[in-house]
Design an enzyme around this catalytic site. Structure first.
Site, PDB file in Angstrom:
ATOM      1  N   ASN A   9       0.872  -1.170   0.000  1.00 28.75           N
ATOM      2  CA  ASN A   9       0.000   0.000   0.000  1.00 28.75           C
ATOM      3  C   ASN A   9       0.912   1.223   0.000  1.00 28.75           C
ATOM      4  O   ASN A   9       1.457   1.585   1.040  1.00 28.75           O
ATOM      5  CB  ASN A   9      -0.918  -0.011   1.231  1.00 28.75           C
ATOM      6  CG  ASN A   9      -1.833   1.200   1.275  1.00 28.75           C
ATOM      7  OD1 ASN A   9      -1.837   2.021   0.345  1.00 28.75           O
ATOM      8  ND2 ASN A   9      -2.601   1.327   2.345  1.00 28.75           N
ATOM      9  N   LYS A  11       0.133   4.178  -0.370  1.00 31.18           N
ATOM     10  CA  LYS A  11      -0.558   5.350   0.192  1.00 31.18           C
ATOM     11  C   LYS A  11      -0.301   6.581  -0.684  1.00 31.18           C
ATOM     12  O   LYS A  11      -0.151   6.434  -1.897  1.00 31.18           O
ATOM     13  CB  LYS A  11      -0.155   5.558   1.661  1.00 31.18           C
ATOM     14  CG  LYS A  11      -0.372   4.281   2.490  1.00 31.18           C
ATOM     15  CD  LYS A  11      -0.247   4.476   3.978  1.00 31.18           C
ATOM     16  CE  LYS A  11      -0.473   3.149   4.682  1.00 31.18           C
ATOM     17  NZ  LYS A  11      -0.438   3.245   6.139  1.00 31.18           N
ATOM     18  N   HIS A  97      -9.704   1.056   4.341  1.00 29.78           N
ATOM     19  CA  HIS A  97      -8.471   1.236   5.118  1.00 29.78           C
ATOM     20  C   HIS A  97      -8.777   2.158   6.299  1.00 29.78           C
ATOM     21  O   HIS A  97      -9.591   3.078   6.182  1.00 29.78           O
ATOM     22  CB  HIS A  97      -7.370   1.834   4.227  1.00 29.78           C
ATOM     23  CG  HIS A  97      -6.040   1.798   4.891  1.00 29.78           C
ATOM     24  ND1 HIS A  97      -5.671   2.723   5.843  1.00 29.78           N
ATOM     25  CD2 HIS A  97      -5.001   0.929   4.782  1.00 29.78           C
ATOM     26  CE1 HIS A  97      -4.458   2.418   6.284  1.00 29.78           C
ATOM     27  NE2 HIS A  97      -4.025   1.337   5.660  1.00 29.78           N
ATOM     28  N   GLU A  99      -7.277   4.573   7.466  1.00 27.29           N
ATOM     29  CA  GLU A  99      -7.074   6.008   7.170  1.00 27.29           C
ATOM     30  C   GLU A  99      -8.282   6.578   6.431  1.00 27.29           C
ATOM     31  O   GLU A  99      -8.630   7.751   6.610  1.00 27.29           O
ATOM     32  CB  GLU A  99      -5.772   6.173   6.362  1.00 27.29           C
ATOM     33  CG  GLU A  99      -4.555   5.920   7.252  1.00 27.29           C
ATOM     34  CD  GLU A  99      -3.342   5.327   6.555  1.00 27.29           C
ATOM     35  OE1 GLU A  99      -3.267   5.354   5.317  1.00 27.29           O
ATOM     36  OE2 GLU A  99      -2.458   4.810   7.270  1.00 27.29           O
ATOM     37  N   GLU A 169      -5.778  -4.899  10.179  1.00 26.63           N
ATOM     38  CA  GLU A 169      -4.738  -3.907  10.458  1.00 26.63           C
ATOM     39  C   GLU A 169      -5.060  -3.184  11.762  1.00 26.63           C
ATOM     40  O   GLU A 169      -5.863  -2.237  11.770  1.00 26.63           O
ATOM     41  CB  GLU A 169      -4.671  -2.878   9.324  1.00 26.63           C
ATOM     42  CG  GLU A 169      -4.355  -3.488   7.978  1.00 26.63           C
ATOM     43  CD  GLU A 169      -3.742  -2.458   7.025  1.00 26.63           C
ATOM     44  OE1 GLU A 169      -2.661  -2.727   6.512  1.00 26.63           O
ATOM     45  OE2 GLU A 169      -4.336  -1.383   6.830  1.00 26.63           O
ATOM     46  N   GLY A 175       2.227   2.278  10.907  1.00 27.69           N
ATOM     47  CA  GLY A 175       3.178   3.380  10.802  1.00 27.69           C
ATOM     48  C   GLY A 175       3.813   3.774  12.123  1.00 27.69           C
ATOM     49  O   GLY A 175       4.438   4.821  12.230  1.00 27.69           O
ATOM     50  N   SER A 215       3.144  -2.213  10.369  1.00 34.13           N
ATOM     51  CA  SER A 215       4.591  -2.278  10.603  1.00 34.13           C
ATOM     52  C   SER A 215       5.223  -3.618  10.209  1.00 34.13           C
ATOM     53  O   SER A 215       6.164  -4.079  10.859  1.00 34.13           O
ATOM     54  CB  SER A 215       4.925  -1.926  12.057  1.00 34.13           C
ATOM     55  OG  SER A 215       4.510  -0.594  12.341  1.00 34.13           O
TER      56      SER A 215
HETATM   57  P1  13P Z   1       2.759   0.370   7.758  1.00 35.34           P
HETATM   58  O1  13P Z   1       3.281  -0.913   7.153  1.00 35.34           O
HETATM   59  O2  13P Z   1       3.511   1.580   7.313  1.00 35.34           O
HETATM   60  O3  13P Z   1       2.618   0.252   9.241  1.00 35.34           O
HETATM   61  O4  13P Z   1       1.275   0.568   7.181  1.00 35.34           O
HETATM   62  C1  13P Z   1       0.389  -0.484   7.244  1.00 35.34           C
HETATM   63  C2  13P Z   1      -0.785  -0.145   6.398  1.00 35.34           C
HETATM   64  O5  13P Z   1      -1.547   0.752   6.719  1.00 35.34           O
HETATM   65  C3  13P Z   1      -0.964  -0.873   5.148  1.00 35.34           C
HETATM   66  O6  13P Z   1      -2.194  -0.629   4.591  1.00 35.34           O
END
Ligand code: 13P
Length: 253
Positions: A9, A11, A97, A99, A169, A175, A215
């Site tokens: 991802n 992002k 997601h 976010e 997740e 993150g 992560s």
């Molecule tokens: P990270 O791997 O940066 O923690 O992000 C996970 C994520 O949100 C994948 O969609």
């Protein structure tokens, strides 16, 4: 045997040039995928077409959009429809997601609409779920995630859910560098599979790929993916580094 997936991802990161370089570096990396494994790339909308050209001919490399509209077409400025994605040959869409849920107020009901519209267009959702830190601390994560699944997926038929893809997740691990332990991941993945099994039966539940996200990096992927109910990962930060993500792909079991 259900599918094992390493999904990137990206992002809202990378310029077109940097995205192309990342993909070139990945394609040059030693990656081994067995027939039930797939590497999926969730790239920003403007790069879907060019990245698709770069991965053309790589049978086990697929593309994902990071979102889609819950509407089919019309006066929705700034939105991207499933038909648009279909017309540029994008097979997967990341739906829900955390976010999107947090910053764009996507509710379980809206996500149910997005899942439906994906199915209508023949696109494959990667449906995200997961709890925030305060829910984990209160110990109510199982019922919280169960409710996310119920409100967004439980109207679907068993046929639709066969081979479906879910990403668990935990928000507190995204993150933050703070990964769920492999035991915490396995525990929730087993719970998700049990919830699905109770509603749809074990055959359907066992066909669903449940990815872990939060992560994931080269150093921890093998242990997390080695858990019996973990079928791969959805990877943010580490998917932006070719050496990291290629090692993560190679960690699929
Ligand atoms: P990270 O791997 O940066 O923690 O992000 C996970 C994520 O949100 C994948 O969609």
């Amino acid at each position: 045997m259900r599918k094992q997936i390493a999904a990137a991802n990206w992002k809202m990161n990378l310029s077109l040039e940097k995205a192309a370089t990342l993909m070139t570096d990945l394609l040059a990396s030693p990656i081994e995928l067995s027939p039930n494994q797939e590497a999926v790339f969730g790239v920003p909308f403007p790069y879907l077409t060019s990245i698709n050209q770069q991965i053309a001919g790589k049978k086990q490399f697929s593309l994902a959009a990071q979102n889609c509209s819950n509407k089919s077409s019309g006066a929705y400025t700034g939105e991207v429809s499933v038909e648009m994605l279909k017309s540029i040959h994008v097979p997967y869409v990341i739906i829900g997601h955390s976010e999107r849920r947090e910053y764009f107020n996507e509710s379980n009901a809206v996500l149910a609409e997005k899942v439906n519209i994906c199915f209508e267009a023949g696109l494959k959702p990667i449906f995200c779920c997961g709890e925030a830190l305060q829910i984990r601390e209160a110990g109510t994560q199982n019922s919280y995630v169960e409710n996310q699944l119920k409100e967004s997926l439980f109207h679907l038929t068993a046929g639709q859910l066969k081979g479906f893809v879910i990403a668990y997740e935990p928000i507190w691990a995204i993150g933050t560098g703070k990964t769920a332990t492999s035991e915490q991941a396995q525990e929730m993945h087993a719970h998700i599979r049990n919830v699905l099994s109770a509603k749809y039966g074990s055959e359907v539940a066992n066909s669903i790929s449940i990815l872990y996200g939060g992560s994931v990096k080269a150093a921890n992927a093998k242990e997390i993916f080695g858990q019996p109910d973990v079928d791969g990962g959805l990877v943010g930060g580490a998917s932006l580094i070719a050496a990291e993500f290629s090692a993560i792909i190679n960690s699929l079991k």
